[in-house]
Write an enzyme that holds these catalytic residues in place. Structure first.
Site, mmCIF file in Angstrom:
data_model
loop_
_atom_site.group_PDB
_atom_site.id
_atom_site.type_symbol
_atom_site.label_atom_id
_atom_site.label_comp_id
_atom_site.label_asym_id
_atom_site.label_seq_id
_atom_site.Cartn_x
_atom_site.Cartn_y
_atom_site.Cartn_z
ATOM 1 N N ASP A 1 2.094 1.776 3.506
ATOM 2 C CA ASP A 1 3.164 0.810 3.849
ATOM 3 C C ASP A 1 4.542 1.433 3.682
ATOM 4 O O ASP A 1 5.364 1.310 4.595
ATOM 5 C CB ASP A 1 2.899 -0.310 3.185
ATOM 6 C CG ASP A 1 1.744 -1.230 3.364
ATOM 7 O OD1 ASP A 1 1.196 -0.729 4.519
ATOM 8 O OD2 ASP A 1 1.398 -1.897 2.585
ATOM 9 N N HIS B 1 0.849 -1.387 0.026
ATOM 10 C CA HIS B 1 0.027 0.166 -0.101
ATOM 11 C C HIS B 1 1.009 1.233 0.152
ATOM 12 O O HIS B 1 1.860 1.124 0.591
ATOM 13 C CB HIS B 1 -0.804 0.073 1.225
ATOM 14 C CG HIS B 1 -1.668 -0.984 1.554
ATOM 15 N ND1 HIS B 1 -1.370 -2.136 2.328
ATOM 16 C CD2 HIS B 1 -3.139 -1.260 1.474
ATOM 17 C CE1 HIS B 1 -2.413 -2.937 2.268
ATOM 18 N NE2 HIS B 1 -3.531 -2.369 1.912
#
Ligand SMILES: [Co+2]
Ligand SMILES: [Co+2]
Ligand SMILES: [Co+2]
Ligand SMILES: [Co+2]
Ligand SMILES: [Co+2]
Ligand SMILES: [Co+2]
Ligand SMILES: [Co+2]
Ligand SMILES: [Co+2]
Lengths: 439, 439, 439, 439
Positions: free
Chosen positions: D104, D101
């Site tokens: 992340d 993501h």
């Protein structure tokens, strides 16, 4: 008369390479595992109810199986045909044990006495079949839940006359179990539970249940039955709340009523999962509480909310269950009863064999996995290391009650050091188990 | 300093016609119900953790609440601001009790001693707030599950040094509860459970847990704490298997270890439903076993598989719970603790009030329904009639153990008559309950 | 011949103060609610199967009900007695509609033609009873799941000859529904699903099912049936996977096969909850997708994993369901069918009345609550305010597709401001609903 | 700087006899299976979030992992350390792909532009690591659920400004995926769902969601991204109702909005089971509907009601999943992403390897089982025989729409013969599968 199973050959161990679906590929009764015969570890039993009484009926439709002993003659004649077929099946399959409810083997009569006499007559028939075939009885039990008189419970019924009718059935079933050399006697709480608290006195009903069990214990000793008494925990079905919800609940009930030395549990895999526990949890709990008795070996469906009673087939899961049974020292007088039924669409005679053969082979493979888990030793070593602190003098002093809460609290303040946690290593351990699941 | 809740007026009883969402429409503390004040039946408590510590964080995202006591100062300063805000909330709401964990009110320090001292200081602060406001402490408890040192359990940790660290916290929390006049002390089994049997010795851990509880019981008596010790059953969370699964499981554990006269249960509605039971089942079971202590009043979501800790709002369901509490003679030193939190999207100060007001009004309405159920008498009369057979001489003889299994079986054979079942009348009884739910 | 229900008086509206359990206390057919008669909102139907065909049998025991039309005569004579009893019940109860499966009203014959003729004869009988009593048919349907021939499905059976046998039943049931003035026709997917993918081609079976529905749609139009065709979603039972899992699944299937303008859904409360949704979720989803057709009104047990089909009784929950039905503009040709059965222990004739009376009164109270929710307007106003941004020019441009992803992204970078979330106010709104649940 | 993983050697295939827990015993990348390399069948990906971002935090406690990239420097410095560690892990493990993501890999900034710039900078860093190591990106995605701005949804937020903020993130994440050579782009519906219908307009929100997806599709084509767009179905978490409940629901949504040719599904094993389906059901359904895209490979806990995201380890279950993937022709651009995390108590660096190694080896064994299932042919032959009737002229005529409901019904009446069902042979087929699970 030709046999319903005449096309099925006796099932033999044919080795892992066998392509014959009507052979065992892993269940080799005489193979030694940890020093005992495979058959003596597993002590498989076939249940009478699912394979010989169930018609395939479910809540949405009628029977699908068309067994020759279901219709076309007087009830007692059909009961004899059923017994003939059952023992024919047992012999061809080669499992050493079977289990039954009183009403599985003999029809309900018009009066209590007629039911009683029907049952006695059929116990004779079963005895002859056992004599003839060498089959043994793992356990007997009484059906206290199918007849409408038991719709509100048997021992826990609001009407004491139903309690008395239940007493007759259990007395007779205990007598029969003794006479047929049964090694255990099971009490499954059938409809001992409630649908709504609005019409139920929980405390009163639990007291009735305890009284009933005390009567059973006293009778067992009186007649010299040396087998094990077992309660089979089950949640949710058929009552909304079943009193024997799970092993921990049954233990608490037994302890409260002074019965925990007299009665153990018969753990069913599918009942375990319905109660929100893994199968091995129930086994390990019963072992820890000293009440592990016997096993109903089957599986549920993880997406369905009721007891599907399917034959077991997942070897890694079965291996964990058998590992905990072996760790607990085995089952004693208990065994692995297949409280399992073929699916409603499996209507052929051969399907009954496929179900049992698959279950027996899966358990045999799982036993060999569990053997490796034990002989390898790494799993036990990891546990010993993890709990090593409790073996220290300090650990033993704490467990032994030589230190008070204040002692411990003051010591912590004095040393004033924290303790770092250590890894639980779950993935490593799971990989190790998977390693043992391979050939 | 202006208050976070400054826009919220004190919440008053304004009657059922009130359109002010920041008033009670049913909770009228002094109204007499079955001869006692409503407030004395319900003994509401606000919990510190959900309303003052939780940030709105969930497994999929960070905090959503922006409380002024969350950030921007040293931990002890924030702890004091939080206490200030909490008591401001308590006063405006008008619930008589609160509950807390040690770590809710005081920050973890760098060492055990610093944590201990932080806590002692904050207990002084709480004491002053109690003095000032008249708020009372329903129960105290220790948080033995949030810090990473407890990741594998506290009393049931494989490392006895963690057990000792837990002992310090519980000693201090018991001392604080005594000092603050707390009426109960709760042990929620936090991480007392396991993730996998592969790294767990169940029997050993249960023995550790029993030892810990014995230490607590001994300490409680030593310091003269006369409140009730309570275990809060909970299944599934945070461990895959929690040792205190449900009331029946906790009872069995207490009975096994001789603790069933010393410890009762604090039943949470949402924990009940997660364990596969109705809320009222857990209450009725605890009452039947003699261990009903206190209540964590909330609700779960019937479609979700975890503890959602929502404020209670379904009056018919609450009425059944309160009916069983009243039937059991009430909660003694216990009360109704709102172990409930506003939804993560309810980020306004007012939302905290709406949650509690709604819960208190729903419980008040439910109490009035339960009062009607009791004073009407039809429900109890139906029960008495249903079990009347057990009051007969024969019923009493059976229950009293004066007849054996064989006596009963022989009597049935002799009379040779069956017993017809009678209707359980569940729908009639449910309609009757619904009738009481109306004004 | 005396009636089974002869001791039950016609059920009348007697007002909230009535203490007669055989009266309506809230269901007042002619009372106007939002400008329509209560009876026209609710359009209650009694189902034939649960109240007149079910014997009380469950997977653990046989029948408990002893209805005079169950035994003691030839099947067609019993079918006529059953119809007589059913209409006697309908008349005394005073619900305007009923529903039936073909096999509920006429026995299976020895051949397809005999079954067909039995059914046709009984349709005549039903027509006469309708004529005599003024009862109306809410919907008809065919039972394609109870007979063993359907054990592997009807339209989705691996054998096309079963598909053809199903076609006969549905053709006849549609003809009958037309002839009896039925306002809808329901297809519940019975055994349209699978037990194991090992013996199932999902894609093939879904194509068969779509073909079957196209045949039904074509036939409906050909014979001039102007009622609504409905699929009843259901998960889990009786197949492990039912193709009509829930409303969203049925919608996707209909859309894929061009049937979404021809077929709507009949939503059952207990099927909703078994599929992991709230009842109102299924209603709101069907409304959003334009396929809300009719309702099977009952309740499940939140602790049990199967369809318990209990009568509805929780007014706050029913109010939310009816609120969403009213918001969707009502049910059109649909109604509220009680797909509900009295508990297996409720064996008296009166229990059938208590179940229906309780359900009808609970729905009536819920309708009045929903009326208040609508006329008050605060709930709708809160929604309008919450979504107001989408009514702005910018919101409309986005929804209208006038801006690209890049347009939106670039605009955010340019303004470079974040947006603060606003409270969802769930507790405030829930309290508001509870306020409407009071008198 | 020394590596966090410096004690871990590169993981090599060492054969089934290896006793080194840090080796592959079955995953042999170049081994040919059905004509393709094992690595090309399995296309394993490591996910960034669980292994490098998650701290061990759960709803009951804080982090347990102490990774050096969690604390002690500025956010962007930590992000670079994390990337360094992640690629170090990837290289040692030897899985060919990873997934991430946006949030992340790069920290949220103080403004949208700062977040955007952080992300762009880190995409450069990832690109360099990919270049250096040869690692490939299976898919990218945007985190539209963790920040409090998304607490009420992203595309389905009641506030269009949140929709716009989501558009920025997805635009940037799509750009990054294209630039990094990602083969797919995933949209997991994060908080696209609702907590209560009281504050939700379902139809409006679904329209918003469809608009968002249309924008994404248009943008994908505009920038020339040729990978596959995927929605990941998930029920229950984090919203009470998630719009992307399961594969069938997503299909219906896509079909309604004309997106079913543009978007496929990324099926997660644990999401499948939470929605009430088996993993293989979701795969077979997606294949039948033509939308099978990619897999999140993990497992749940059958006793727990939430997404536990454990590494897969049950070979018989995985074999069924892979069998259905192979039957569907494989995953195309998709792969097997380990959306899995080590348990919270598995705090060592080595535990991250044990989790992935165990998962990869279990999948490799399962692939070999699936290969046997296919090459053996008996399973397919049994299916072909079961459905043979539909290959007949009559079967084809029915499916082809050449016969009406009336044609079929009349034909049945004319022949007037019933059709006997045939066994579904489930146990036989399950035993056959178990046979392939052996060496
Ligand atoms: Co079972
Ligand atoms: Co069993
Ligand atoms: Co809770
Ligand atoms: Co609680
Ligand atoms: Co229905
Ligand atoms: Co139903
Ligand atoms: Co997941
Ligand atoms: Co995933």
């Amino acid at each position: 008369m030709s046999s319903y199973f005449q096309d099925i050959p006796p099932i033999r161990f044919a080795g892992a390479a066998s392509e014959d679906p009507l052979s065992f590929r892993h269940y080799d009764a005489d193979r030694l595992v940890l020093g005992r015969r495979m058959a003596d570890h597993l002590r498989f039993a076939v249940c009478y109810w699912h394979s010989f009484c169930w018609t395939g009926l479910d809540p949405f439709g009628g029977g699908t199986f068309e067994r020759p002993w279901f219709e076309g003659a007087a009830p007692m004649v059909l009961a004899e045909r059923k017994a003939q077929a059952a023992f024919d099946f047992f012999e061809r399959l080669g499992a050493p044990y079977y289990c039954f409810h009183d009403r599985d083997v003999a029809p309900e009569g018009a009066t209590p006495r007629e039911s009683h006499e029907n049952f006695l007559r059929m116990v004779d028939v079963l005895g002859e079949h056992q004599q003839r075939t060498g089959m043994k009885l793992l356990w007997g039990t009484a059906n206290l839940f199918s007849h409408r008189r038991f719709m509100s419970g048997a021992a826990t019924n609001p009407d004491p006359r139903i309690f008395e009718l239940a007493a007759l059935q259990v007395r007779d079933a205990l007598d029969a179990t003794l006479r047929l050399g049964g090694e255990n006697y099971v009490l499954w709480g059938g409809r001992e539970g409630y649908e709504t608290l609005l019409n139920t006195r929980v405390g009163q009903e639990l007291d009735q249940f305890a009284r009933f069990l005390h009567l059973v214990v006293e009778y067992k000793h009186r007649i010299g039955f040396t087998g094990t008494l077992l309660i089979e925990p089950k949640p949710r079905e058929p009552s909304k709340h079943q009193y024997d919800f799970d092993t921990a609940t049954v233990y608490g009930f037994l302890a409260r009523h002074g019965l925990d030395k007299e009665i153990k549990v018969n753990i069913e895999a599918n009942h375990a999962t319905l109660s929100g526990h893994s199968f091995e949890h129930e086994i390990a709990t019963a072992a820890a509480l000293g009440i592990l008795g016997s096993i109903d070996m089957n599986r549920g469906d993880p997406q369905l909310g009721w007891d599907t009673d399917q034959f077991p087939n997942n070897v890694p899961e079965l291996a964990l269950a058998l590992y905990h049974i072996l760790q607990a020292g085995g089952l004693g007088t208990g065994g692995l009863n297949f409280d399992a039924k073929v699916r409603r669409q499996s209507i052929d005679a051969a399907d009954l064999f496929h179900g049992h053969i698959g279950g027996m082979d899966a358990c045999a493979r799982a036993l060999l996995v569990a053997e490796k888990m034990i002989t390898d030793g790494r799993l036990q070593a990891a546990l010993a290391q993890r709990y090593a602190g409790w073996d220290s003098a300090r650990g033993q002093a704490i467990l032994g009650g030589q230190l008070t809460l204040a002692d411990l609290a003051d010591a912590v303040l004095q040393h004033n050091t924290d303790t770092a946690p250590v890894s639980g290593r779950q993935e490593y351990l799971e990989n190790l188990v998977n390693r043992f699941c391979e050939p």
